[in-house]
Every structure is written in structure tokens, then in C-alpha cells.
Design a protein around this motif. Structure first.
Motif, PDB file in Angstrom:
ATOM      1  N   ILE A  61       0.887  -1.160   0.000  1.00  7.51           N
ATOM      2  CA  ILE A  61       0.000   0.000   0.000  1.00  7.51           C
ATOM      3  C   ILE A  61       0.924   1.209   0.000  1.00  7.51           C
ATOM      4  CG2 ILE A  61      -1.700   1.311   1.302  1.00  7.51           C
ATOM      5  CD1 ILE A  61      -2.685  -1.380   2.443  1.00  7.51           C
ATOM      6  N   PRO A  63       2.783   4.274   0.775  1.00  8.99           N
ATOM      7  CA  PRO A  63       2.666   5.083   1.995  1.00  8.99           C
ATOM      8  C   PRO A  63       2.545   6.574   1.693  1.00  8.99           C
ATOM      9  CG  PRO A  63       4.953   4.502   1.624  1.00  8.99           C
ATOM     10  CD  PRO A  63       4.155   3.800   0.564  1.00  8.99           C
ATOM     11  N   VAL A 110       0.384  -8.203   2.954  1.00 13.29           N
ATOM     12  CA  VAL A 110       0.250  -6.767   2.708  1.00 13.29           C
ATOM     13  C   VAL A 110       1.314  -6.026   3.512  1.00 13.29           C
ATOM     14  CG1 VAL A 110      -1.286  -4.768   2.794  1.00 13.29           C
ATOM     15  CG2 VAL A 110      -2.236  -7.041   2.349  1.00 13.29           C
ATOM     16  N   TRP A 112       2.281  -2.191   4.703  1.00 18.08           N
ATOM     17  CA  TRP A 112       1.732  -0.845   4.813  1.00 18.08           C
ATOM     18  C   TRP A 112       2.409  -0.106   5.963  1.00 18.08           C
ATOM     19  CZ3 TRP A 112      -0.575  -4.937   7.165  1.00 18.08           C
ATOM     20  CH2 TRP A 112      -1.092  -4.775   8.451  1.00 18.08           C
ATOM     21  N   GLN A 114       1.693   2.917   9.078  1.00 16.97           N
ATOM     22  CA  GLN A 114       0.639   3.583   9.837  1.00 16.97           C
ATOM     23  C   GLN A 114       1.270   4.432  10.937  1.00 16.97           C
ATOM     24  OE1 GLN A 114      -1.661   0.096  10.943  1.00 16.97           O
ATOM     25  NE2 GLN A 114      -0.739   0.058  12.979  1.00 16.97           N
ATOM     26  N   GLU A 126      -6.690   1.036   9.072  1.00 20.37           N
ATOM     27  CA  GLU A 126      -6.336   2.156   8.190  1.00 20.37           C
ATOM     28  C   GLU A 126      -7.197   2.088   6.912  1.00 20.37           C
ATOM     29  OE1 GLU A 126      -3.847   4.667   8.484  1.00 20.37           O
ATOM     30  OE2 GLU A 126      -3.946   4.037  10.565  1.00 20.37           O
ATOM     31  N   ALA A 128      -6.633   2.803   3.837  1.00 24.14           N
ATOM     32  CA  ALA A 128      -5.945   2.208   2.684  1.00 24.14           C
ATOM     33  C   ALA A 128      -5.889   0.685   2.794  1.00 24.14           C
ATOM     34  CB  ALA A 128      -4.542   2.784   2.547  1.00 24.14           C
ATOM     35  N   LEU A 129      -5.773   0.171   4.001  1.00 30.12           N
ATOM     36  CA  LEU A 129      -5.774  -1.283   4.209  1.00 30.12           C
ATOM     37  C   LEU A 129      -7.160  -1.848   3.924  1.00 30.12           C
ATOM     38  CD1 LEU A 129      -4.318  -3.855   5.119  1.00 30.12           C
ATOM     39  CD2 LEU A 129      -4.878  -3.243   7.480  1.00 30.12           C
TER      40      LEU A 129
END
Length: 143
Positions: A61, A63, A110, A112, A114, A126, A128-129
Motif C-alpha cells: 500500500i 505510503p 500486505v 503498509w 501507519q 487504516e 488504505a488497508l
């Protein structure tokens, strides 16, 4: 047993079976956060995730990157990623409806970032997750 269950915006529930969290800039002894450093960090995370979870697709994802008003050094402007790096192994029901639900599941790793060290759960993960396109990124596996 799953660590947590995340509900994607598509409505699919995915179980978090393993989570690796670390400080994004932990161990940075010299220099400052910049694009070169961040890109190397992300590339390294993707490589180690592929090795740690062989045969499972890995999705990054992208950032958010912040550019605080600080002096730009030899490597360009300061560029800061969120404080916590996460690598999660997720599982869900099989993608292919022809697969027996008792014998197949889908999986996806995944990566990502945060701002806090909170474990993603339910609809509080989150955004986006939660927006991960599971049907396009995950793969089925036979148990």
C-alpha cells in the motif's frame, strides 16, 4: 485463530494470521529520512516479505510521504513516512466459488505504514488497508 479480523470496504472479511511491526526509522544511525532511504526501505520490505511468505502474493500500500519544512541535505529534501511499518499475512475464504470452502482459502501478504502501533481490526483499520482489492490481488491455496 486469527489475531484480528478486518472488514474490507468490499464487505469481505479477512483474518490477520501474522503481523510484523517495526519502527520505520528504528536503527537509523546516520543521515536523515529522504526519498532514497525510504525507497530502499520499501524495496527491502518487499523482498523480505516475499522470502518470509513464499508463494503468497505481496502487495504494497503506497505510503503517504510528508515533506516537513527542514533543511535539505546532500540526499535531497527530508521525506518522512509514517512511524510504524507493518507486514501482515491475511487469509480469507476462497476466491473461486468452485473451490470447496473446507479445502481452500485465499491469502495475501500486505505491506503498509501507519502512524501508531495499533493492530488493525474490524472497520477501524487504516482506510488504505480496508480498500485493498482482495479479489484482484490474493490467490487461492489448497489446505
Amino acid at each position: 485463530m486469527a489475531l484480528a479480523r478486518v472488514v474490507l470496504t468490499s464487505g469481505r472479511s479477512v483474518d490477520l494470521s501474522e503481523l510484523r511491526m517495526s519502527s520505520t526509522y528504528g536503527g537509523l544511525l546516520e543521515g536523515y529520512p529522504c526519498k532514497i532511504l525510504n525507497d530502499r526501505r520499501i524495496d527491502g520490505l518487499l523482498r523480505t516479505s516475499e522470502q518470509a511468505f513464499p508463494g503468497t502474493p505481496v502487495h504494497l500500500i503506497p505510503p503517504p510521504r510528508e515533506y516537513p519544512d527542514q533543511y535539505a541535505g546532500a540526499f535531497g529534501p527530508v521525506e518522512v513516512l509514517p512511524a510504524v511499518t507493518c507486514v501482515g499475512s491475511f487469509r480469507s475464504e476462497a476466491l473461486d466459488p468452485a473451490h470447496d470452502r473446507a479445502l481452500y482459502r485465499s491469502r495475501l501478504t500486505v505491506v503498509w505504514f501507519q502512524p501508531t502501533s495499533c493492530v488493525p481490526s474490524g472497520c477501524d483499520a487504516e482506510p488504505a488497508l480496508r480498500d485493498v482489492s482482495w479479489e484482484q490481488l490474493a490467490t487461492d491455496e489448497e489446505l
